[in-house]
Enzyme design. Structure first.
Site, PDB file in Angstrom:
ATOM      1  N   LYS A   1     -39.222  40.100  50.549  1.00  0.00           N
ATOM      2  CA  LYS A   1     -39.418  40.527  51.940  1.00  0.00           C
ATOM      3  C   LYS A   1     -38.162  40.271  52.773  1.00  0.00           C
ATOM      4  CE  LYS A   1     -44.375  39.719  51.531  1.00  0.00           C
ATOM      5  NZ  LYS A   1     -45.408  38.657  51.594  1.00  0.00           N
TER       6      LYS A   1
ATOM      7  N   ARG B   1     -58.008  51.668  34.901  1.00  0.00           N
ATOM      8  CA  ARG B   1     -59.305  51.496  34.243  1.00  0.00           C
ATOM      9  C   ARG B   1     -60.385  52.189  35.061  1.00  0.00           C
ATOM     10  NH1 ARG B   1     -58.965  45.192  33.926  1.00  0.00           N
ATOM     11  NH2 ARG B   1     -57.635  45.668  35.702  1.00  0.00           N
TER      12      ARG B   1
ATOM     13  N   GLY C   1     -54.057  40.541  52.463  1.00  0.00           N
ATOM     14  CA  GLY C   1     -55.473  40.870  52.524  1.00  0.00           C
ATOM     15  C   GLY C   1     -55.665  42.366  52.496  1.00  0.00           C
TER      16      GLY C   1
ATOM     17  N   ILE D   1     -48.876  43.263  60.210  1.00  0.00           N
ATOM     18  CA  ILE D   1     -48.085  43.126  61.432  1.00  0.00           C
ATOM     19  C   ILE D   1     -47.146  44.308  61.600  1.00  0.00           C
ATOM     20  CG2 ILE D   1     -46.590  41.626  62.765  1.00  0.00           C
ATOM     21  CD1 ILE D   1     -47.305  39.345  60.881  1.00  0.00           C
TER      22      ILE D   1
ATOM     23  N   ASP E   1     -41.735  35.964  46.348  1.00  0.00           N
ATOM     24  CA  ASP E   1     -42.366  36.942  47.237  1.00  0.00           C
ATOM     25  C   ASP E   1     -41.622  37.001  48.576  1.00  0.00           C
ATOM     26  OD1 ASP E   1     -44.971  38.509  48.106  1.00  0.00           O
ATOM     27  OD2 ASP E   1     -44.645  36.984  49.641  1.00  0.00           O
TER      28      ASP E   1
END
Lengths: 435, 435
Positions: B209, B50, B308, B140, B205
């Site tokens: 990982k 968009r 984040g 990390i 999730d």
């Protein structure tokens, strides 16, 4: 692995605690290493001072030599691994190897911290690799993350527990209430401390590592001589108990920090109180950990064994794999970056907080006179607590942030007050977000 | 920087929370990045769905396109950064980019865990880089240490807190006594959990990982479908309180472990009790940490922000620097290694320990009958404790190590005993050296 590439030859300098573990891993991991590198590694020779000495590993006598210089300059050698330590002959041998186009893996913190400039320059001029993960915090993958993974970030501060001996001693003092001497004796009995513990307990070992960390973190040249250094020999059981009562623990920290304006860096090694809630506070026994504060990544910590033959050899092997891969690809890894060229500022300009414990006369007006001394130096007091009464009265103060020079001048003036019988203890407070 | 090399062009797919921070860092760090790479980076274009949407970063409208395919195949693009997430169109775009010789940096854990084989193969066949540090544990530096620094070592086990949302929830439950629902609501209010928290709280999730970590740690191909997965929705305040009383804390762990004989691996995500003295126990709030046990390096831990925008972008930038340096040197980094080719064994074969809490009738002979069930399945009991009396009587047992199948069969049989009113709680116990 069809059509295998020819092997790469490794020359080893030193076959003590670390070197013998490097030999063991080269052997035991041979297939894995070949798979990861794309070609086998071969031990070309091992230079030792005393060929007859008994070692932890069986070595083909044909591989052993006392002529290190001849070994590192041999035409067939690709990679030189230096685990002798100390300045000379390590430096001359590394330079001789590089001049002949060999890549170098070293665990030598003393050399890197004292004269890193010379060997980094030689690596650059000769187009060879210089890898040194094992020089700081043993097995912990730390330098490569700082050099490479955080390459798109900006590091603000590094706080490290980088000496296992002193961490063991301070941890024992904290958990058992032992004195420094008792804890040191236990560390010596267990092999965590040397018979002459000076390099560890006076902070020389940590200072060398701090110089290496600061250089990598801030892309500037830092040597051991730039590092403000204080050891842990004067820490008393009573300091440890006071810290505990206040929710702190005492650790020997290597601290590398950029100033707010980004124009200079402070590099220092000294005991400090940190809050028990800080991730570094939980680092027990002889473990090491390095806490990194980066602008974008935030707070990171790397934890692990800081010394020992096998852990250090693991880091050396990781470097050997990288260097071997680079050689096969005809390239070299990231070279030393000193483009930021930040100056190390004097300790007096460091911004920190102090814990101060005073033996005082227990009479009215004492606090007012003590507070006046702090105010005179523009040092603001965060907390104050009186312990004991009469002749045992103690005043325990923790300051807000101020320059180390102002704090140090305050303490000096406090000692001159007639109502202060003694400045019992002074310690910096770190790792706390209180300004 | 005399005679600078020509710049490298970066195409960005996605400009949300992470993408906008990547743009910011590329700009703010331009000089530093150029110094570290040896050539400047230039943003070639940003593909978004968009184009009119308001973003956290100002973008030259000329850089924005909705034609992602055209962008990633453009002749002048060197590096494609994929931060869209999900399987498609991410996979097709990455493959199209690689087919045109572009190197790829991605944060896409779902794609790597579901179909890593396809994109790793494409990277290999096209001789380009595939870097994915940001896909696990955000900022990390973890994958590169596993892939490179520990390349001379053998990893035995990886225990990770790799999902910040669930760690935040469990930490709140532990520190405040809140229920799962209360803690989830708080996490949602603070933006740590999505409106639909399924992917986090059910362990999807973390499982993605875990698959990526297991593949790297054990040089084998592992997909999300291989991962045994249990979420945290059934953890009660009383489970948390019991754990606390026993000196444990409950964490959602991703565990990748090689069997003793080295022939297979177990990969699983489930809540587990770990001792409060374990380094992972101190990981609070939404932080992530990964604990690695290696043969030579020993115990290592990597700690930091797991998600984040800025932290993830920091990891992406570290990868961009590596990929850019490789391109300038005409080489590529380590490719995926699957030479060990270990099979993932079923959960039933996993060796673990159980905590079992039973609501029982408070009468003589109960313990004998309960103990007999454990004995029947060859499960040895480490500790047993009765809590409460009468109708509130509870038997709390912790076992020694046994296979998950034996433990699970034991629990099933316990539920059938007439003296057991209910199996109140069952949880695995990890991170303890007790066999």
């Amino acid at each position: 692995m069809t059509n295998p590439k020819p092997g790469l030859k490794v020359a080893l300098l030193g076959c003590g605690v670390v070197g013998s573990q490097v030999v063991r891993l080269l052997r035991e991991q041979a297939d894995d290493l070949a798979a990861r590198i794309g070609a086998p590694l071969e031990l070309a020779g091992v230079a030792v001072r005393r060929p007859g000495r008994k070692r932890d590993v069986d070595l083909d006598p044909a591989l052993i030599t006392t002529d290190a210089e001849a070994l590192v300059t041999r035409d067939d050698v690709d990679i030189v691994v230096e685990v002798i330590g100390g300045i000379e002959p390590a430096r001359s041998l590394i330079l001789a190897a590089m001049a002949k186009g060999k890549s170098v893996v070293t665990a030598n913190k003393a050399l890197l911290a004292e004269d890193g400039a010379t060997i980094h320059r030689a690596a650059r001029e000769n187009g060879v690799d210089l890898y040194f993960e094992a020089s700081v915090a043993g097995a912990i993958p730390l330098l490569r993350p700082l050099r490479e993974s955080l390459a798109g970030d900006r590091i603000r501060r590094v706080l490290g527990i980088v000496n296992g001996t002193t961490n063991y001693i301070l941890d024992k003092m904290d958990s058992t209430g032992a004195s420094f001497t008792e804890a040191l004796e236990e560390a010596q009995a267990l092999g965590y401390a040397e018979a002459d513990p000076t390099a560890d307990v006076e902070g020389f070992d940590a200072a060398a590592k701090a110089a290496i960390l600061a250089g990598l973190a801030f892309h500037s040249r830092v040597t051991a001589a730039d590092v403000h250094r204080e050891g842990i020999t004067e820490i008393t059981a009573s300091d440890v108990a006071s810290a505990k009562a206040m929710g702190y623990v005492i650790k020997l920290l290597a601290i590398c920090a950029k100033t707010e304006d980004g124009r200079s860096i402070g590099v220092r090694v000294h005991p400090a109180m940190i809050p028990r809630s800080h991730p570094l506070a939980g680092v027990r026994e002889a473990y090491n950990a390095v806490f990194v504060e980066a602008e974008s990544a935030g707070r990171l910590m790397f934890y692990g064994a800081g010394a020992g033959g096998a852990p250090t050899a693991s880091a050396v092997l990781g470097d050997i794999v990288a260097v071997a891969r680079n050689r096969l690809a005809g390239t070299v890894g990231p070279e030393e970056l000193t483009y930021a060229d930040l100056k190390v500022h004097p300790m007096g300009e460091t911004i920190t907080r102090y814990y101060v414990s005073l033996d005082v006369a227990d009479k009215p007006g004492v606090l007012a006179r003590v507070a006046e001394v702090f105010a005179r130096h523009d040092v603001s007091i965060q907390t104050v607590r009186q312990e004991g009464r009469g002749d045992d009265a103690q005043l325990v103060l923790v300051t807000h942030q101020a320059t180390d020079a102002a704090l140090s001048a305050t303490v000096q003036d406090l000692g001159r007050l007639d109502i202060v019988r003694a400045v019992a203890s002074v310690m910096r407070v770190e790792g706390d977000d209180t300004p």
